[in-house]
Design a protein around this motif. Structure first.
Motif, PDB file in Angstrom:
ATOM      1  N   ASP A 119      -2.596  -1.761  -9.881  1.00 20.79           N
ATOM      2  CA  ASP A 119      -1.857  -2.617 -10.816  1.00 20.79           C
ATOM      3  C   ASP A 119      -0.594  -1.939 -11.340  1.00 20.79           C
ATOM      4  OD1 ASP A 119      -3.547  -0.787 -12.121  1.00 20.79           O
ATOM      5  OD2 ASP A 119      -3.531  -1.966 -13.961  1.00 20.79           O
ATOM      6  N   ARG A 120      -0.499  -0.627 -11.152  1.00 22.32           N
ATOM      7  CA  ARG A 120       0.693   0.100 -11.574  1.00 22.32           C
ATOM      8  C   ARG A 120       1.786   0.074 -10.494  1.00 22.32           C
ATOM      9  NH1 ARG A 120       0.028   3.826 -15.843  1.00 22.32           N
ATOM     10  NH2 ARG A 120      -2.089   3.907 -16.676  1.00 22.32           N
ATOM     11  N   VAL A 121       1.417  -0.393  -9.299  1.00 26.53           N
ATOM     12  CA  VAL A 121       2.353  -0.425  -8.174  1.00 26.53           C
ATOM     13  C   VAL A 121       2.786  -1.863  -7.928  1.00 26.53           C
ATOM     14  CG1 VAL A 121       2.676   0.113  -5.729  1.00 26.53           C
ATOM     15  CG2 VAL A 121       1.183   1.560  -7.146  1.00 26.53           C
ATOM     16  N   SER A 122       4.080  -2.084  -7.906  1.00 28.77           N
ATOM     17  CA  SER A 122       4.603  -3.432  -7.689  1.00 28.77           C
ATOM     18  C   SER A 122       5.242  -3.524  -6.307  1.00 28.77           C
ATOM     19  CB  SER A 122       5.637  -3.789  -8.758  1.00 28.77           C
ATOM     20  OG  SER A 122       6.727  -2.886  -8.729  1.00 28.77           O
ATOM     21  N   GLY A 123       5.022  -4.656  -5.656  1.00 28.00           N
ATOM     22  CA  GLY A 123       5.625  -4.876  -4.345  1.00 28.00           C
ATOM     23  C   GLY A 123       4.635  -4.640  -3.219  1.00 28.00           C
ATOM     24  N   ARG A 124       4.496  -5.613  -2.341  1.00 21.58           N
ATOM     25  CA  ARG A 124       3.540  -5.503  -1.246  1.00 21.58           C
ATOM     26  C   ARG A 124       3.872  -4.368  -0.291  1.00 21.58           C
ATOM     27  NH1 ARG A 124       3.241 -11.659   0.869  1.00 21.58           N
ATOM     28  NH2 ARG A 124       5.511 -11.418   0.622  1.00 21.58           N
ATOM     29  N   LEU A 125       5.157  -4.126  -0.063  1.00 23.80           N
ATOM     30  CA  LEU A 125       5.556  -3.065   0.857  1.00 23.80           C
ATOM     31  C   LEU A 125       5.091  -1.699   0.356  1.00 23.80           C
ATOM     32  CD1 LEU A 125       7.014  -2.152   3.387  1.00 23.80           C
ATOM     33  CD2 LEU A 125       9.149  -2.077   2.067  1.00 23.80           C
ATOM     34  N   LYS A 126       5.201  -1.460  -0.948  1.00 25.66           N
ATOM     35  CA  LYS A 126       4.758  -0.181  -1.504  1.00 25.66           C
ATOM     36  C   LYS A 126       3.256   0.009  -1.304  1.00 25.66           C
ATOM     37  CE  LYS A 126       8.328   0.280  -5.075  1.00 25.66           C
ATOM     38  NZ  LYS A 126       8.579   0.361  -6.538  1.00 25.66           N
ATOM     39  N   HIS A 127       2.493  -1.063  -1.502  1.00 25.07           N
ATOM     40  CA  HIS A 127       1.051  -0.982  -1.297  1.00 25.07           C
ATOM     41  C   HIS A 127       0.733  -0.643   0.158  1.00 25.07           C
ATOM     42  CE1 HIS A 127      -0.500  -2.300  -5.206  1.00 25.07           C
ATOM     43  NE2 HIS A 127       0.523  -3.146  -5.261  1.00 25.07           N
ATOM     44  N   SER A 128       1.452  -1.253   1.072  1.00 18.66           N
ATOM     45  CA  SER A 128       1.233  -0.981   2.494  1.00 18.66           C
ATOM     46  C   SER A 128       1.590   0.465   2.837  1.00 18.66           C
ATOM     47  CB  SER A 128       2.051  -1.939   3.355  1.00 18.66           C
ATOM     48  OG  SER A 128       1.606  -3.270   3.213  1.00 18.66           O
ATOM     49  N   LEU A 129       2.681   0.954   2.277  1.00 11.52           N
ATOM     50  CA  LEU A 129       3.107   2.327   2.549  1.00 11.52           C
ATOM     51  C   LEU A 129       2.102   3.346   2.015  1.00 11.52           C
ATOM     52  CD1 LEU A 129       6.944   2.099   1.840  1.00 11.52           C
ATOM     53  CD2 LEU A 129       5.809   2.325   4.070  1.00 11.52           C
ATOM     54  N   ILE A 130       1.508   3.053   0.863  1.00  9.01           N
ATOM     55  CA  ILE A 130       0.488   3.950   0.310  1.00  9.01           C
ATOM     56  C   ILE A 130      -0.681   4.076   1.280  1.00  9.01           C
ATOM     57  CG2 ILE A 130      -1.246   4.186  -1.519  1.00  9.01           C
ATOM     58  CD1 ILE A 130       0.809   2.878  -3.428  1.00  9.01           C
ATOM     59  N   SER A 131      -1.112   2.963   1.839  1.00  9.96           N
ATOM     60  CA  SER A 131      -2.227   2.987   2.788  1.00  9.96           C
ATOM     61  C   SER A 131      -1.835   3.646   4.102  1.00  9.96           C
ATOM     62  CB  SER A 131      -2.727   1.561   3.055  1.00  9.96           C
ATOM     63  OG  SER A 131      -3.274   0.984   1.883  1.00  9.96           O
ATOM     64  N   ALA A 132      -0.588   3.463   4.522  1.00 10.94           N
ATOM     65  CA  ALA A 132      -0.140   4.016   5.807  1.00 10.94           C
ATOM     66  C   ALA A 132       0.106   5.513   5.745  1.00 10.94           C
ATOM     67  CB  ALA A 132       1.141   3.307   6.255  1.00 10.94           C
ATOM     68  N   ALA A 133       0.355   6.054   4.560  1.00  8.46           N
ATOM     69  CA  ALA A 133       0.738   7.464   4.440  1.00  8.46           C
ATOM     70  C   ALA A 133      -0.331   8.405   4.986  1.00  8.46           C
ATOM     71  CB  ALA A 133       1.027   7.796   2.978  1.00  8.46           C
ATOM     72  N   GLY A 134      -1.603   8.108   4.726  1.00  6.92           N
ATOM     73  CA  GLY A 134      -2.675   8.979   5.196  1.00  6.92           C
ATOM     74  C   GLY A 134      -2.764   9.068   6.710  1.00  6.92           C
TER      75      GLY A 134
END
Length: 269
Positions: A119-134
């Motif tokens: 909920d502290r992260v805004s924007g779908r792209l940011k959420h996707s990048l967080i998951s992709a980073a690992g």
């Protein structure tokens, strides 16, 4: 207040002694294999397990660091930026099970990720990048190890692999690196699949409708175990092996290398 805040931020980013110890074991066992010192099978086991644990810590760190950049400032206070495996969401899911998977099936499968306050992260792209980073860490780790083996930098005819009285024409270090690369490639492939509970699903989840996400949510805790069962007991495992070895071929790495590394790794057999 300024000094306290600065000191707190420094502590949040300080590399954990546990991670440094694992990295030390990784480097020391690699040096032992390169020089032919000690028992090859024990050395390969220590090298692969330590290297795998180091990559798992970096995998989770990448999630946390990307989440911090995306707006979740709580990852620092949770200790996720210290590379301490004991600070991550669930030690059993994140580290124990992945090592067990390696020992049982010779495949790499990262476990549970860090807990991100989405909920502290805004924007779908940011959420996707967080998951992709690992998974991208596993990709990078795999590419580097494959390049090292493919270019023959650690091949040394004066240091052959030995098991009992048997002597192989491949040095133990490139064999260990190849098996570690195999784990990294399989981890990247599996973890990028859009299976609930894995990072591949986390990449696509922000783009799904609320209704679809709500329907899938109850199955997320079982995704990783179901995937492992499929890989272990079905044709999926053979497809994974074939796909991984095709990637090895692109880097000019003979399949004999990871096979020998796997054989040396299982010192208990």
């Amino acid at each position: 207040m300024t000094y306290a805040s600065t000191g707190q931020r420094s502590a949040e980013n300080r590399v954990s002694p546990i991670f440094l110890a694992m990295a030390g074991i990784f480097l020391a066992s690699g040096l032992a294999l390169a020089t032919g010192w000690g028992n090859d099978r024990l050395g390969v086991f220590l090298f692969v397990v330590a290297g795998w644990m180091v990559s798992l810590c970096l995998h989770e760190y990448a999630h946390a660091r990307t989440a911090l950049a995306g707006g979740d400032i709580t990852v620092g206070t949770k200790g996720y930026l210290t590379l301490n495996p004991l600070k991550y969401g669930h030690v059993v899911l994140s580290f124990v099970l992945p090592v067990v998977f390696v020992i049982m099936g010779g495949i790499g499968l990262p476990g549970g990720a860090v807990y991100i306050e989405r909920d502290r992260v805004s924007g779908r792209l940011k959420h996707s990048l967080i998951s992709a980073a690992g998974p991208l860490v596993n990709v990078a780790f795999g590419v580097v190890t494959l390049l090292l083996v493919g270019r023959g930098w650690f091949d040394n005819p004066d240091v052959p692999s030995t098991v009992g009285e048997l002597e192989y024409g491949i040095s133990p270090l490139p064999a260990a690196l190849a098996f570690l690369a195999y784990l990294q490639v399989t981890a990247a492939i599996l973890n990028l699949l859009p299976v609930p509970g894995l990072d591949g699903y986390g990449i696509v989840e922000p783009w799904l409708s609320y209704k679809v996400r709500r329907a899938i949510a109850p199955y997320a805790p079982y995704g990783m175990l179901l995937l492992f069962a499929l890989v272990w007991q079905s044709q999926v495992g053979e497809w994974l092996q074939e796909g991984t070895l095709r990637i090895f071929d692109l880097f000019g790495v003979d399949p004999v290398y990871p096979a020998l590394g796997d054989h040396l790794f299982r010192f208990w057999k």
